[in-house]
Design a protein around this motif. Structure first.
Motif, PDB file in Angstrom:
ATOM      1  N   PHE A   1      15.019  44.033 -55.473  1.00 25.44           N
ATOM      2  CA  PHE A   1      14.469  44.324 -56.796  1.00 25.44           C
ATOM      3  C   PHE A   1      14.522  45.843 -56.968  1.00 25.44           C
ATOM      4  N   ALA A   2      13.700  46.440 -57.812  1.00 23.06           N
ATOM      5  CA  ALA A   2      13.809  47.888 -58.042  1.00 23.06           C
ATOM      6  C   ALA A   2      13.448  48.645 -56.765  1.00 23.06           C
TER       7      ALA A   2
ATOM      8  N   THR B   1      10.102  45.261 -62.217  1.00 25.32           N
ATOM      9  CA  THR B   1      10.007  46.220 -63.324  1.00 25.32           C
ATOM     10  C   THR B   1      10.619  45.686 -64.609  1.00 25.32           C
ATOM     11  N   THR B   2      11.236  44.499 -64.561  1.00 23.10           N
ATOM     12  CA  THR B   2      11.824  43.945 -65.785  1.00 23.10           C
ATOM     13  C   THR B   2      11.401  42.488 -65.938  1.00 23.10           C
TER      14      THR B   2
ATOM     15  N   HIS C   1      13.286  40.041 -66.608  1.00 26.12           N
ATOM     16  CA  HIS C   1      14.251  39.210 -65.887  1.00 26.12           C
ATOM     17  C   HIS C   1      13.884  39.089 -64.418  1.00 26.12           C
ATOM     18  N   ASP C   2      13.488  40.212 -63.819  1.00 22.34           N
ATOM     19  CA  ASP C   2      13.121  40.179 -62.401  1.00 22.34           C
ATOM     20  C   ASP C   2      11.825  39.404 -62.163  1.00 22.34           C
TER      21      ASP C   2
ATOM     22  N   ARG D   1      13.110  36.062 -61.882  1.00 24.70           N
ATOM     23  CA  ARG D   1      13.975  35.875 -60.721  1.00 24.70           C
ATOM     24  C   ARG D   1      13.163  35.713 -59.433  1.00 24.70           C
TER      25      ARG D   1
ATOM     26  N   GLU E   1      15.871  48.064 -70.876  1.00 18.86           N
ATOM     27  CA  GLU E   1      14.859  47.026 -70.801  1.00 18.86           C
ATOM     28  C   GLU E   1      13.996  47.320 -69.594  1.00 18.86           C
ATOM     29  N   SER E   2      12.729  47.546 -69.816  1.00 18.64           N
ATOM     30  CA  SER E   2      11.846  47.826 -68.694  1.00 18.64           C
ATOM     31  C   SER E   2      10.424  47.457 -69.075  1.00 18.64           C
TER      32      SER E   2
END
Lengths: 264, 432
Positions: free
Chosen positions: A14-15, A65-66, A68-69, A72, A119-120
């Motif tokens: 991830f980030a 941080t998103t 989407h994540d 996920r 995107e965040s």
């Protein structure tokens, strides 16, 4: 008769800076033993081969941080028998959690010419804020020794045997003279979890807390001591706000450091 | 009219998360987009308001693969802003630490990420079944780099010993001397590596790169020297903004660096450093380059693997030179002057994968007011797209799986480090 299936390992990002998963490849003496004991199911930094889940063990690096994540990680959790987070980003949100204390819209404009494409989420958060986590490895970066202990424990079906005492204990064990007491050097060692081997004091500098808060950190007492040494409240706040800024004990200490200064 | 799309949803064996999209129409390459879906982390934004002394530790976290590069570019930028002169043994120790990062990072890419492409494996683990000696050699070599970083920096990932002005603690002469045998052993491994890489099969391709690197008057560049290019750039390294700029491509997938004015791509990294500094290689590195027939300018991107091996020899030789002349500096750092007015400084250093530019403005009292960081991979991104475009134009006859594989290889030639994500945008990426 078929050979017993080896445990299937997933490594997910991830980030983050990739440093904690690099720690796996940095186990130069043990890497081939590790890959002999498990099937690498998914480890994109190292391999273009992918085995479908489910995974017996998933190592997760990085923070959420998103949007989407955030989705996920739920899918990865559903595919994982055991999920271990590796490093300060995954266990506390990482250095990028500094945006939690700022304005992400303004951040977008500062860094990017076309902020509308970014995107965040407003926050960077730990994996455990989103899904259940079976074990957390601390550190920015993690310790290879601790990683190997966690992998061995998992393969043997036991709990990892890792300390949650403070860095001070490691300094004593190493025979390092206390930089805080003897030299007046600001040091987060008393409130930081052991695991790094107390490297910074051995190099004549104070601990900067990259393993995050230990089990019962007395941050108020340390803050008072840091101010006695002459540190201004904003400097104390910055000291608590680095790689584990969003860990609850450090977050509270960073807020208290300046709040107390404002009180009469 | 036929349309064909090649998509790689997740480029493997690179550091970080990226994807590639190629659109082909009527046998013509319409569009190549190297997409980055590494989430943004906003370093330049949250560095504002931090003490300039914190920059080396904070910016190291941009990249776990090349933290020393971030620490070196940041301390040099701060020292330039403050008008500090840091030389002598502190300068030598910085080069020694940087050598450690090269000795770790180059073999990582050569053996674990790049060699599987040449030998036809999905990864080094599968490759180790048929080439156990090569993989073990790579791991042993990279371990020496890591050990050197640990000796000087306390640990290999995010070392803790670098500060503005120098080091928190300088190693003793005996500590460095005791490391010498490991480097002597590593030299043998690195020499074998040069021959191993030179014997790989290379596609017969050359690209017309504009190479960009540092160039110093007498040494192979790490932190010092001017910013130069093979097409005529020569400026002091803190003038990066005079010759390059970051732009947003029309399809807006990322900020890319281009030549100012022309908007053309350029290449940073081992091919560029080597082409522009061939005359400054150390004796053994020079000799090995000759032995394997490496021309003085290498334009074949696949052969960057050989140049990395030669640079690894250089880094080991340079590390030995530094250790042999070492005297412990006391004090181990130069005390920075108080910051009384707003000052600006920029610096470039040579990360294993190419030049890394930092520029900071520091306000009175020492807090950072403005930060700009341009990672090597964002400088190479447009050039990697050009490589992929040329590859696809040459390879239209390949079926989709073969072409996809070839595109991934073309990207990995440049050891992209997508985690260096401060400038990368995320756009509508499909994950299929």
């Amino acid at each position: 008769m078929t050979e017993a299936r080896k445990p299937r390992l997933g490594v997910f990002k991830f980030a983050s800076c990739d440093g904690c998963q690099l720690s796996i490849l940095d186990c130069e003496d043990e890497l081939l033993a590790i890959t002999g004991a498990v099937d690498i199911g998914d480890f994109r930094e190292a391999s273009s081969a992918v085995l479908e889940g489910p995974y017996d063990l998933s190592l997760v690096e990085g923070s959420v941080t998103t949007a989407h994540d955030a989705q996920r990680i739920k899918e990865i959790r559903a595919q994982s028998k055991a999920l271990v987070t590796i490093g300060a980003c995954a266990t506390a949100g990482g250095i990028q959690a500094l945006k939690n204390f700022g304005n992400v819209d303004e951040y977008r404009r500062v860094v990017y010419a076309r902020p509308e494409y970014i995107e965040s989420l407003a926050t960077s958060t730990a994996i455990a804020d989103h899904v259940p986590v079976d074990f957390e490895l601390r550190g920015c970066p993690i310790s290879k020794v601790q990683l190997l202990e966690a992998l061995s424990a998992f393969l043997q079906g036991r709990a990892p045997n890792l300390p949650n005492e403070s860095v001070c204990i490691e300094c004593k064990r190493r025979g390092t003279v206390c930089v805080l007491v003897a030299h007046g050097t600001p040091c987060l060692g008393p409130v930081t979890q052991a695991g790094c081997g107390a490297i910074c004091p051995a190099f004549n500098r104070g601990c900067y807390g990259c393993f995050g808060p230990q089990g019962t950190p007395n941050t108020a007492s340390l803050t008072a001591e840091l101010k006695t040494l002459g540190m201004a409240p904003p400097a104390v706040q910055r000291l608590f706000r680095t790689f584990n800024a969003n860990a609850p004990a450090f977050k509270a200490a960073s807020e208290a450091a300046v709040a107390e200064a404002k009180a009469p | 009219m036929t349309e064909r799309t090649i998509g790689i949803d997740y480029i493997a064996r690179v550091e970080g998360e990226g994807a590639l999209k190629v659109r082909i129409q009527n046998n013509h390459v319409e569009d190549v987009q190297l997409k980055i879906f590494e989430p943004p982390r906003f370093f330049e934004a949250f560095l504002r308001g931090r003490s300039y002394l914190e920059a080396p530790d904070i910016t190291a976290r941009i990249c776990g693969i090349c933290p020393v590069a971030y620490q070196m570019s940041s301390v040099h930028a701060m020292e330039r802003a403050l008008g500090m002169k840091v030389g002598g043994q502190i300068r030598e120790l910085r080069r020694l630490l940087y050598c450690g990062e090269w000795i770790e990072s180059h073999p990582l890419h050569i053996f674990l990420l790049h060699a599987p492409d040449f030998l036809g494996y999905p990864d080094a683990i599968h490759m180790a079944k048929d080439y156990p000696d090569a993989v073990k050699l790579g791991l042993a070599l990279k371990k020496v780099g890591n050990s050197l970083m640990t000796l000087l920096g306390g640990r290999e990932i995010h070392p803790i010993n670098v500060r503005v002005g120098g080091f928190y603690r300088a190693p003793t002469v005996n500590e460095l001397k005791a490391f010498r045998p490991q480097l002597v052993e590593a030299m043998k491994l690195a020499e074998t590596t040069v021959h191993f890489t030179a014997d790989l099969d290379f596609p017969n391709i050359e690209e017309d790169y504009e190479f960009v690197s540092l160039r110093h008057e007498r040494e192979y560049p790490l932190c010092d020297g001017d910013l130069v290019s093979s097409k005529g750039i020569k400026v002091p390294q803190d003038r990066w903004d005079d010759v390059f700029e970051e732009v947003q491509a029309p399809y807006a997938n990322a900020l890319q660096s281009v030549r100012k004015g022309g908007g053309t791509s350029y290449l940073v990294g081992p091919l560029a450093r080597y082409a522009l500094n061939r005359d400054h290689l150390s004796p053994r590195a020079d000799q090995l380059a000759r032995e394997v027939g490496l021309e003085n300018v290498v334009r074949n991107p696949y052969r960057s693997v050989v140049v990395r091996a030669v640079e690894t020899v250089y880094a080991i030789e340079e590390a030995l030179r530094i250790i042999d002349q070492y005297e412990r500096p006391d004090p181990s750092w130069v005390e920075p002057p108080p910051v009384t007015k707003s000052v600006t400084g920029g610096a470039v250093s040579e990360a294993p994968r190419g030049i890394l530019y930092h520029r900071y403005r520091i306000g009175p009292g020492g807090l950072i007011e403005d930060a700009k960081i341009v990672a090597p991979t964002s400088q190479n991104q447009k050039r990697i797209e050009d490589d992929v475009r040329h590859l696809v134009e040459r390879s239209l006859a390949l079926d989709d799986p073969a072409l996809t594989n070839a595109c991934e290889r073309a990207i990995r030639n440049h050891d992209p480090c997508i985690s260096c994500a401060t400038h990368f945008l995320k756009l509508d990426i499909e994950r299929r």
